[in-house]
Motif scaffolding. Sequence first.
Motif, short mmCIF file in Angstrom:
data_model
loop_
_atom_site.label_atom_id
_atom_site.label_comp_id
_atom_site.label_asym_id
_atom_site.label_seq_id
_atom_site.Cartn_x
_atom_site.Cartn_y
_atom_site.Cartn_z
N ARG A 191 -8.14 -16.03 23.85
CA ARG A 191 -7.98 -17.17 22.98
C ARG A 191 -7.35 -17.13 21.70
NH1 ARG A 191 -12.36 -17.41 25.73
NH2 ARG A 191 -13.50 -16.71 24.14
N GLU B 20 -1.67 -18.41 10.14
CA GLU B 20 -1.64 -19.47 11.27
C GLU B 20 -0.40 -19.49 12.06
OE1 GLU B 20 -4.38 -20.55 12.36
OE2 GLU B 20 -5.65 -19.68 10.78
N LEU C 44 -7.34 -17.70 17.90
CA LEU C 44 -8.49 -17.89 17.08
C LEU C 44 -7.66 -18.22 15.79
CD1 LEU C 44 -10.53 -14.74 17.75
CD2 LEU C 44 -10.80 -16.96 18.82
N LEU D 230 -4.27 -7.12 14.22
CA LEU D 230 -4.61 -7.95 15.29
C LEU D 230 -3.62 -8.96 15.77
CD1 LEU D 230 -7.93 -8.19 15.93
CD2 LEU D 230 -7.17 -6.98 13.91
N ARG E 210 -0.82 -11.66 20.75
CA ARG E 210 -0.04 -11.39 22.04
C ARG E 210 0.46 -9.99 21.97
NH1 ARG E 210 1.42 -16.70 21.38
NH2 ARG E 210 2.75 -16.03 19.77
N1 SAH Z 1 0.39 -19.23 15.58
C1 SAH Z 1 0.05 -17.97 16.47
C2 SAH Z 1 -1.46 -17.81 16.04
C3 SAH Z 1 -1.75 -17.20 14.86
S1 SAH Z 1 -3.45 -17.07 14.81
C4 SAH Z 1 0.38 -18.46 17.75
O1 SAH Z 1 0.28 -19.57 18.00
O2 SAH Z 1 0.70 -17.45 18.48
C5 SAH Z 1 -3.82 -16.12 13.37
C6 SAH Z 1 -4.19 -14.94 13.27
O3 SAH Z 1 -5.05 -14.42 13.81
C7 SAH Z 1 -3.07 -13.95 14.08
O4 SAH Z 1 -1.77 -13.79 13.38
C8 SAH Z 1 -3.80 -12.68 14.42
O5 SAH Z 1 -3.94 -11.76 13.54
C9 SAH Z 1 -5.25 -13.44 14.82
N2 SAH Z 1 -5.61 -13.79 16.03
C10 SAH Z 1 -5.81 -14.97 16.48
N3 SAH Z 1 -6.26 -15.01 17.81
C11 SAH Z 1 -6.36 -13.75 18.18
C12 SAH Z 1 -6.60 -12.95 19.33
N4 SAH Z 1 -6.94 -13.58 20.40
N5 SAH Z 1 -6.57 -11.49 19.29
C13 SAH Z 1 -6.07 -10.95 18.18
N6 SAH Z 1 -5.78 -11.36 17.04
C14 SAH Z 1 -5.91 -12.82 16.98
#
Ligand code: SAH
Length: 255
Positions: free
Chosen positions: A219, A195, A221, A168, A171
């Motif tokens: 978004r 995170e 998550l 997952l 980006r």
């Molecule tokens: N710090 C990162 C966000 C990590 S969110 C940033 O700001 O770019 C934590 C994890 O949740 C991610 O590594 C991913 O595996 C998953 N995740 C969160 N949002 C997602 C989305 N829209 N699509 C797929 N995976 C997501």
Amino acid sequence: VTGQLPRFLIQTTAALGDRIGLPHDEAKHVRVRRLRPGEEVALFDGAGASYLARIEAVSRGAVTVEVTAIRPLREHESPLDLTLAVALLRSDRTEWLIEKASELGVTRLQPFASTHALGRPSPARQARWQQIAAAAAKQCGRSVVAQITPPVDFAAVLRQPCSARLLLAERGGRDDLLRLELGAVTSVQLIIGPEGGFTDAELDAARAAGCRLVDLGPRILRAETAALAALALVQARWGDLRARRADRPSDVDRN
Ligand code: SAH
């Protein structure tokens, strides 16, 4: 029916008519719930076997039950072997996730260390995680208790055998879980980052290991939200609900 009965985890498999002494902690629950001799309960061994039983005797130290029926193997389990590999998060978030992921039918939850993940939990904490999975299985009617594996490195996650590996990625996901085609898969590994996200090197390693990078929409998550959303979609397409469609083709015809 069995979903409404009090359920107890036993450490053995059993045969019809067997008399079993419940493990100490389970016996305690019988007394706390004020169950009496003659009442019906459900038993399961956490590895797929489940039973109906009748309480025979309740004393201060022990509870004995008699097995009155054998339930089908792997009752209420998904046909899909589903691994949730999730980066080490804050412990309260991990505990919450273990309960919810158990209800959604994961086979195992594999916490992993990565560049931006938090530190490794103590053995006591890991034991507590396994208890949370057992409690969730009891409550939701599973016959299998999700296995919480000891934390591993990200490289070891990528070596775990499976027929499809999905990472997952918030980006750079090239696929989404609704349209992704996997064919007839029997085991899926879902990988969720910390995170702080994955590093570019980790994403490269994942691609090299045959991971499909998938996203869940626009978004960002929390890791545990992403995990639950992804689990629900995977069970719908390749697990629980897929099996139901195959059982009842008329439901599909009506659509
Ligand atoms: N710090 C990162 C966000 C990590 S969110 C940033 O700001 O770019 C934590 C994890 O949740 C991610 O590594 C991913 O595996 C998953 N995740 C969160 N949002 C997602 C989305 N829209 N699509 C797929 N995976 C997501």
